[in-house]
Motif scaffolding. Structure first.
Motif, mmCIF file in Angstrom:
data_model
loop_
_atom_site.group_PDB
_atom_site.id
_atom_site.type_symbol
_atom_site.label_atom_id
_atom_site.label_comp_id
_atom_site.label_asym_id
_atom_site.label_seq_id
_atom_site.Cartn_x
_atom_site.Cartn_y
_atom_site.Cartn_z
ATOM 1 N N LEU A 123 0.955 -11.406 -1.650
ATOM 2 C CA LEU A 123 1.303 -10.103 -0.634
ATOM 3 C C LEU A 123 2.610 -9.456 -0.461
ATOM 4 O O LEU A 123 2.721 -8.187 -0.227
ATOM 5 N N PRO A 124 3.982 -10.295 -0.795
ATOM 6 C CA PRO A 124 4.800 -9.550 -0.619
ATOM 7 C C PRO A 124 5.377 -8.358 -1.666
ATOM 8 O O PRO A 124 6.018 -7.802 -1.307
ATOM 9 N N TYR A 125 4.335 -8.650 -2.685
ATOM 10 C CA TYR A 125 4.661 -7.416 -3.783
ATOM 11 C C TYR A 125 4.016 -6.205 -3.394
ATOM 12 O O TYR A 125 3.854 -5.130 -4.197
ATOM 13 N N LEU A 126 3.336 -6.248 -2.223
ATOM 14 C CA LEU A 126 2.859 -4.906 -1.455
ATOM 15 C C LEU A 126 3.968 -4.104 -0.607
ATOM 16 O O LEU A 126 3.781 -2.957 -0.477
ATOM 17 N N ARG A 127 4.921 -4.707 -0.497
ATOM 18 C CA ARG A 127 6.083 -4.278 0.512
ATOM 19 C C ARG A 127 6.524 -3.162 -0.230
ATOM 20 O O ARG A 127 7.045 -3.338 -1.241
ATOM 21 N N GLY A 128 6.704 -1.798 0.523
ATOM 22 C CA GLY A 128 7.471 -0.907 -0.007
ATOM 23 C C GLY A 128 6.751 -0.102 -1.204
ATOM 24 O O GLY A 128 7.400 0.950 -1.859
ATOM 25 N N ILE A 129 5.369 -0.191 -1.679
ATOM 26 C CA ILE A 129 4.994 0.282 -2.394
ATOM 27 C C ILE A 129 4.422 1.784 -1.932
ATOM 28 O O ILE A 129 4.352 1.841 -0.884
ATOM 29 N N PRO A 130 4.304 2.900 -2.966
ATOM 30 C CA PRO A 130 4.044 4.340 -2.289
ATOM 31 C C PRO A 130 2.571 4.186 -1.453
ATOM 32 O O PRO A 130 1.785 3.475 -1.641
ATOM 33 N N ASN A 131 2.702 4.921 -0.323
ATOM 34 C CA ASN A 131 1.654 4.965 0.550
ATOM 35 C C ASN A 131 0.374 5.560 0.269
ATOM 36 O O ASN A 131 -0.585 5.170 0.599
ATOM 37 N N ASN A 132 0.667 6.385 -0.909
ATOM 38 C CA ASN A 132 -0.683 7.115 -1.436
ATOM 39 C C ASN A 132 -1.446 6.227 -2.380
ATOM 40 O O ASN A 132 -2.523 6.646 -3.024
ATOM 41 N N VAL A 133 -0.934 4.884 -2.608
ATOM 42 C CA VAL A 133 -1.290 3.970 -3.686
ATOM 43 C C VAL A 133 -2.335 3.042 -2.734
ATOM 44 O O VAL A 133 -1.960 2.355 -1.907
ATOM 45 N N HIS A 134 -3.582 3.034 -3.129
ATOM 46 C CA HIS A 134 -4.443 1.990 -2.392
ATOM 47 C C HIS A 134 -3.902 0.556 -2.681
ATOM 48 O O HIS A 134 -3.904 0.208 -4.026
#
Length: 207
Positions: A149-160
């Motif tokens: 889960l921590p690796y989802l932080r700050g990824i581009p909003n348009n990426v599912h």
């Protein structure tokens, strides 16, 4: 250009926990028994000791080129990738690991039968923003699948952002950050079926 789906390796494509057990056997000539099949971390799953000092250094020495090129595939993961590839998606592995093992990781995936031609290696340091975020901004995938889960932080909003939950005991996949995951899945094959049911093959996705 085909739409890209970015995939984590350990815990999504490859069974790092099983490889950890094999490494322990090579290092100490003892194959650990299973202590908790529902444990997220290998040190909790297998009946092993927490190492320090020289013993820890000795064990880490077995996480070498051979180790990173021979991790077994998670059941159903190859089939999931083949289905996504057949539907018209390009698959790229985005993995947080030591850069010197990038070629070994790609060889491992290819030897397992994954239809993946590219591996992007990032740092694995803990931070407020995912160490994979910069790579994903450059890659422009339509989806990113990870089991941490921590690796989802700050990824581009348009990426599912798809989260593979896998084993629950001691899992980091809890708490307020769960809102970062647009979807949650037991494993990659469940994600692939869900994604293709929702989005369909590329020709439908694009037109």
């Amino acid at each position: 250009m085909k739409p890209i789906i970015a995939l984590d390796a350990d815990g999504v494509l490859l069974d790092y926990n099983l490889a950890y057990r094999r490494a322990w056997d090579k290092a100490f000539n003892t194959l650990p028994s299973e202590r908790d099949p529902l444990a997220y971390w290998p040190i909790d799953r297998w009946d092993v000791l927490k190492l320090e000092g020289n013993e820890l250094a000795h064990f880490r020495a077995y996480f070498d080129q051979q180790f990173w090129s021979e991790i077994p595939a998670i059941s159903g993961a190859v089939e999931a990738c083949l289905a996504l590839r057949k539907a018209g998606y390009q698959l790229v592995c985005v993995s947080a690991m030591d850069k010197r093992y990038e070629a070994a990781r790609l060889k491992n995936l290819r030897d397992c039968g994954f239809p993946i031609e590219r591996v992007i290696v990032t740092e694995s340091l803990e931070s407020v923003i995912s160490p994979k975020a910069a790579a994903l901004r450059e890659l422009h995938p339509v989806a990113f699948v990870d089991d941490y889960l921590p690796y989802l932080r700050g990824i581009p909003n348009n990426v599912h952002a798809a989260l593979v939950l896998r084993e629950p005991n001691g899992s980091p996949n809890v708490g307020p950050d769960l809102m970062l995951a647009h979807s949650q899945h037991a494993d990659l094959i469940e994600f692939s079926r869900w994604w293709l049911d929702c989005r369909g093959p590329v020709r439908e996705f694009l037109f």
